[in-house]
Design an enzyme around this catalytic site. Structure first.
Site, PDB file in Angstrom:
ATOM      1  N   LYS A 180       0.824  -1.193   0.000  1.00 16.78           N
ATOM      2  CA  LYS A 180       0.000   0.000   0.000  1.00 16.78           C
ATOM      3  C   LYS A 180       0.864   1.251   0.000  1.00 16.78           C
ATOM      4  CE  LYS A 180      -3.025  -2.289   3.341  1.00 16.78           C
ATOM      5  NZ  LYS A 180      -3.484  -2.200   4.760  1.00 16.78           N
ATOM      6  N   GLY A 181       2.138   1.082   0.338  1.00 16.58           N
ATOM      7  CA  GLY A 181       3.016   2.219   0.637  1.00 16.58           C
ATOM      8  C   GLY A 181       3.176   3.249  -0.458  1.00 16.58           C
ATOM      9  N   ASP A 224       7.482   2.745  -2.687  1.00 22.89           N
ATOM     10  CA  ASP A 224       7.668   3.778  -1.667  1.00 22.89           C
ATOM     11  C   ASP A 224       9.132   3.856  -1.235  1.00 22.89           C
ATOM     12  OD1 ASP A 224       7.621   1.282  -0.377  1.00 22.89           O
ATOM     13  OD2 ASP A 224       6.272   1.908   1.226  1.00 22.89           O
ATOM     14  N   ASP A 242      14.556  -0.819   0.456  1.00 28.38           N
ATOM     15  CA  ASP A 242      15.313  -1.061   1.683  1.00 28.38           C
ATOM     16  C   ASP A 242      16.293  -2.203   1.390  1.00 28.38           C
ATOM     17  OD1 ASP A 242      15.896  -0.711   4.438  1.00 28.38           O
ATOM     18  OD2 ASP A 242      14.449  -2.232   5.011  1.00 28.38           O
ATOM     19  N   LYS A 264      17.267   3.499   0.509  1.00 26.25           N
ATOM     20  CA  LYS A 264      18.181   3.319   1.647  1.00 26.25           C
ATOM     21  C   LYS A 264      19.308   2.430   1.151  1.00 26.25           C
ATOM     22  CE  LYS A 264      15.125   3.104   5.740  1.00 26.25           C
ATOM     23  NZ  LYS A 264      14.532   2.125   6.698  1.00 26.25           N
ATOM     24  N   PHE A 306      14.059   4.412  10.635  1.00 23.70           N
ATOM     25  CA  PHE A 306      12.716   3.981  10.257  1.00 23.70           C
ATOM     26  C   PHE A 306      11.851   5.210   9.984  1.00 23.70           C
ATOM     27  CE2 PHE A 306       8.590   2.101  10.255  1.00 23.70           C
ATOM     28  CZ  PHE A 306       8.825   0.913   9.595  1.00 23.70           C
ATOM     29  N   VAL A 307      11.375   5.289   8.747  1.00 29.66           N
ATOM     30  CA  VAL A 307      10.618   6.472   8.340  1.00 29.66           C
ATOM     31  C   VAL A 307       9.148   6.144   8.077  1.00 29.66           C
ATOM     32  CG1 VAL A 307      12.624   7.693   7.416  1.00 29.66           C
ATOM     33  CG2 VAL A 307      11.332   6.176   5.913  1.00 29.66           C
ATOM     34  N   ASP A 347       4.245   3.166   6.452  1.00 35.15           N
ATOM     35  CA  ASP A 347       3.603   2.879   7.733  1.00 35.15           C
ATOM     36  C   ASP A 347       4.571   2.309   8.756  1.00 35.15           C
ATOM     37  OD1 ASP A 347       3.851   0.295   6.293  1.00 35.15           O
ATOM     38  OD2 ASP A 347       2.755  -0.504   8.023  1.00 35.15           O
TER      39      ASP A 347
HETATM   40  P1  IMP Z   1      12.560  -4.218   1.243  1.00 38.55           P
HETATM   41  O1  IMP Z   1      13.425  -4.507   2.439  1.00 38.55           O
HETATM   42  O2  IMP Z   1      13.283  -3.391   0.213  1.00 38.55           O
HETATM   43  O3  IMP Z   1      11.987  -5.475   0.681  1.00 38.55           O
HETATM   44  O4  IMP Z   1      11.388  -3.314   1.784  1.00 38.55           O
HETATM   45  C1  IMP Z   1      10.104  -3.753   1.709  1.00 38.55           C
HETATM   46  C2  IMP Z   1       9.097  -2.869   2.340  1.00 38.55           C
HETATM   47  O5  IMP Z   1       9.452  -2.640   3.695  1.00 38.55           O
HETATM   48  C3  IMP Z   1       8.929  -1.498   1.730  1.00 38.55           C
HETATM   49  O6  IMP Z   1       8.146  -1.496   0.576  1.00 38.55           O
HETATM   50  C4  IMP Z   1       8.233  -0.798   2.883  1.00 38.55           C
HETATM   51  O7  IMP Z   1       6.856  -1.102   2.873  1.00 38.55           O
HETATM   52  C5  IMP Z   1       8.879  -1.446   4.096  1.00 38.55           C
HETATM   53  N1  IMP Z   1       9.913  -0.573   4.692  1.00 38.55           N
HETATM   54  C6  IMP Z   1      11.241  -0.647   4.581  1.00 38.55           C
HETATM   55  N2  IMP Z   1      11.859   0.332   5.265  1.00 38.55           N
HETATM   56  C7  IMP Z   1      10.849   1.078   5.796  1.00 38.55           C
HETATM   57  C8  IMP Z   1      10.820   2.269   6.610  1.00 38.55           C
HETATM   58  O8  IMP Z   1      11.826   2.898   6.984  1.00 38.55           O
HETATM   59  N3  IMP Z   1       9.579   2.712   6.964  1.00 38.55           N
HETATM   60  C9  IMP Z   1       8.423   2.095   6.574  1.00 38.55           C
HETATM   61  N4  IMP Z   1       8.415   1.001   5.817  1.00 38.55           N
HETATM   62  C10 IMP Z   1       9.614   0.504   5.430  1.00 38.55           C
HETATM   63 MG    MG Z   2       5.003  -1.471   4.929  1.00 33.14          MG
END
Ligand code: IMP
Ligand code: MG
Length: 175
Positions: A42-43, A95, A98, A126, A147-148, A154
């Site tokens: 949803k982000g 969004d 990470d 990031k 953490f943002v 969210d």
């Molecule tokens: P990934 O680690 O790149 O797979 O991140 C997956 C998901 O984790 C992102 O699409 C976000 O929904 C969530 N996420 C990662 N870092 C943050 C953060 O700092 N704040 C909020 N959600 C995050």
């Molecule tokens: Mg999320």
């Protein structure tokens, strides 16, 4: 500022500038192509609606939703897009990148559906936390390893509707 937010990282005004800047780059790069914007739920929703409105090209929109990232790297798709993406130049809208595991999984899954191309646009990056072999073609802004929340992002499903990107106080997620 919300009481659970420690610091505002990206203001409303800056978010608007980012959406305009990326949209005008995309408008140049995708001219004459069959653009399909796919938002990762949803982000990405707030960023998606701003970005897509500023892209001055005919395009299709759709959304994909995976369940919370699992450490195995495999995610469960709750809402999918078409089985056949033949002819489309897909642009995935995220969004935040990470570890990159979520987007890598979705990218590889959609690559098998015969799209003309697949690009990635992420509002936030990031880079310090990247594990998966994936890079965004368009990045709004890099953020430090904190953490943002806000503008779609969210913590435990809350804070998505904050109009800015803020750093969540540690006391909120460490309690
Ligand atoms: P990934 O680690 O790149 O797979 O991140 C997956 C998901 O984790 C992102 O699409 C976000 O929904 C969530 N996420 C990662 N870092 C943050 C953060 O700092 N704040 C909020 N959600 C995050
Ligand atoms: Mg999320």
């Amino acid at each position: 500022m919300h009481q659970d937010v420690e610091q505002i990282l990206v203001t409303e005004e800056e978010l608007n500038k980012i959406a305009h800047r990326l949209a005008s780059q995309i408008t140049k790069d995708y001219e004459g192509k069959k653009l399909l914007l796919i938002g990762v739920l949803k982000g990405s929703i707030y960023f998606f609606t701003d970005l897509s409105r500023y892209i001055d090209l005919p395009c299709n929109i759709d959304f994909i939703h995976g369940s919370g990232t699992v450490s195995s790297g495999k995610i469960n798709i709750i809402k999918d897009v078409a089985d056949d993406l033949t002819g489309f130049d897909v642009l995935l809208v995220e969004d935040i990148l990470d570890t990159g595991n979520t987007l890598k999984y979705i990218h590889d899954m959609l690559s098998k559906r015969n799209p003309e191309s697949i690009g990635v646009v992420t509002l936030l990056d990031k880079p310090a936390r990247r594990i998966a072999d994936i890079k965004a073609d368009y990045v709004g802004t890099d953020v430090p390893d904190a953490f943002v929340v806000g503008y779609g992002l969210d913590y435990d499903q809350y804070y998505r509707n904050l109009p800015y990107i803020g750093v969540l106080k540690k006391s909120i997620y460490e309690k």
